[in-house]
Design a protein around this motif. Sequence first.
Motif, short mmCIF file in Angstrom:
data_model
loop_
_atom_site.label_atom_id
_atom_site.label_comp_id
_atom_site.label_asym_id
_atom_site.label_seq_id
_atom_site.Cartn_x
_atom_site.Cartn_y
_atom_site.Cartn_z
N ALA A 172 0.83 -1.21 0.00
CA ALA A 172 0.00 0.00 0.00
C ALA A 172 0.86 1.26 0.00
N ALA A 173 1.90 1.27 0.83
CA ALA A 173 2.79 2.43 0.88
C ALA A 173 3.53 2.60 -0.44
N ALA A 174 4.01 1.50 -1.01
CA ALA A 174 4.75 1.56 -2.27
C ALA A 174 3.87 2.10 -3.39
N ALA A 175 2.63 1.63 -3.46
CA ALA A 175 1.71 2.10 -4.50
C ALA A 175 1.44 3.59 -4.35
N TYR A 176 1.29 4.04 -3.11
CA TYR A 176 1.00 5.46 -2.87
C TYR A 176 2.18 6.33 -3.28
N PHE A 177 3.36 6.05 -2.75
CA PHE A 177 4.51 6.91 -3.02
C PHE A 177 4.92 6.87 -4.49
N SER A 178 4.77 5.73 -5.12
CA SER A 178 5.15 5.64 -6.54
C SER A 178 4.21 6.46 -7.43
N SER A 179 3.01 6.75 -6.93
CA SER A 179 2.04 7.53 -7.72
C SER A 179 2.29 9.03 -7.66
N LEU A 180 3.17 9.46 -6.77
CA LEU A 180 3.42 10.88 -6.57
C LEU A 180 4.51 11.40 -7.51
N LYS A 181 4.40 12.65 -7.86
CA LYS A 181 5.41 13.26 -8.74
C LYS A 181 6.52 13.87 -7.89
N PRO A 182 7.78 13.55 -8.19
CA PRO A 182 8.89 14.15 -7.43
C PRO A 182 8.90 15.67 -7.59
N LYS A 183 9.32 16.35 -6.55
CA LYS A 183 9.37 17.82 -6.56
C LYS A 183 10.80 18.32 -6.59
N ALA A 184 11.03 19.40 -7.31
CA ALA A 184 12.34 20.05 -7.29
C ALA A 184 12.39 20.94 -6.05
N ASN A 185 13.17 20.56 -5.05
CA ASN A 185 13.19 21.34 -3.81
C ASN A 185 14.60 21.60 -3.28
N ILE A 186 15.62 21.39 -4.14
CA ILE A 186 17.01 21.58 -3.71
C ILE A 186 17.71 22.53 -4.67
N LYS A 187 18.30 23.58 -4.14
CA LYS A 187 19.13 24.49 -4.92
C LYS A 187 20.58 24.20 -4.61
N VAL A 188 21.35 23.84 -5.63
CA VAL A 188 22.76 23.51 -5.45
C VAL A 188 23.60 24.75 -5.76
N VAL A 189 24.44 25.14 -4.81
CA VAL A 189 25.23 26.37 -4.93
C VAL A 189 26.71 26.04 -4.75
N GLU A 190 27.53 26.40 -5.75
CA GLU A 190 28.97 26.20 -5.64
C GLU A 190 29.59 27.37 -4.89
N THR A 191 30.49 27.05 -3.96
CA THR A 191 31.08 28.10 -3.14
C THR A 191 32.35 27.59 -2.46
N ASP A 192 33.19 28.53 -2.04
CA ASP A 192 34.36 28.19 -1.23
C ASP A 192 34.08 28.33 0.26
N THR A 193 33.10 29.18 0.58
CA THR A 193 32.79 29.50 1.98
C THR A 193 31.31 29.28 2.24
N VAL A 194 31.00 28.71 3.39
CA VAL A 194 29.60 28.41 3.74
C VAL A 194 29.27 29.00 5.10
N PRO A 195 27.98 29.20 5.39
CA PRO A 195 27.61 29.61 6.75
C PRO A 195 28.02 28.52 7.74
N LYS A 244 33.39 24.55 -5.35
CA LYS A 244 33.42 25.10 -6.70
C LYS A 244 33.98 24.09 -7.70
N GLY A 245 33.35 24.01 -8.85
CA GLY A 245 33.78 23.11 -9.90
C GLY A 245 33.22 21.71 -9.79
#
Length: 334
Positions: A172-195, A244-245
């Motif tokens: 039941a869980a597999a059928a439910y989750f497989s029916s959902l559309k994945p969402k773009a929710n991650i922004k990837v940022v290249e950097t040398d310094t982070v918070p 970076k890179g």
Amino acid sequence: MRRSTRLVVGALAAFVLFAAGAAVAQAPGAGSSSPAPPGSFPAWAYPWAPDFKAPPDDGVPRHVPDSAAVFTIAQERDLFFAPDWHPDDHPAMPDVVARGRPPDVRACGSCHRTEGTGGPENASLAGLPASYIVQQMADYKSGARKFSGPQRSPVLLMTAIAKAATDAEVQAAAAYFSSLKPKANIKVVETDTVPAIQIARVFYTIAKNGSTEPIGERIVEVPVDVEQFEHRDPRSQFVAYVPKGSIAKGEALAKTGGSGTTTSCETCHGPDLKGVDAVPGIAGRSPSYLVRQIYDFQQHTRQGSAGAPMAPVVEKLSHDDMISLAAYVSSLKP
């Protein structure tokens, strides 16, 4: 490879505390690590602060953006309850996703969210092939799918649920989750310094003192709005800071194999890395999660149906290669 000795029953119960309340964490920088030499354990990918204490429930109803729903901290911490902030965003949830089955089968939607978006501490399930989800549950249950590093509460909880769930609940869980559309929710940022970051039990948050630190050889993945994430809102967004890179290097590895370093990801996961038949899509997934899986495959702690084909693919990868691949793959649209 390091193993935690905290395999006590309280480790499972402790997971209840992590997902709500303000992020009271370790000292700034506690989640950071020095660049890891090849072959050593990538501790940064396995954040774990077992002594983390979340604030007590104050009884005040909580809200998230663009939702009329109201839940308390106590409800959000109840792993037999999945806070449904946006009921119009998904079909009806089966009982195992919405409420689970006490005493051992927690609600799938509690940790993986009602829309299967998950977070850096676990997996996004939305859109995965149902047969793949069923097989992974079987691998957890049999012990074929194990984990490197500290035995963090999410992995202990996942194994316990897999052993207690019935075949019907898994289907039941597999059928439910497989029916959902994945969402773009991650922004990837290249950097040398982070918070500067700190650990809230099993994920990172940005330290409130505003300081910064070198990124080194790691990925720093954090919620954009930590309170929204802790309220288990599936619309939560994330930022993944990468060296970076790394995106370009990861693209070259993913598409060409890097002159024998690995195998083109497209061979199995398809030209857009969104999966083929029973092979799962990997595009747009949490880079922290991806690095953990690559390392687990490399160390042969994750075996089962996926382990055999993945082991030779990842055996030559350095930590830098893992980071680059994860950075590129996570930057793609799921």
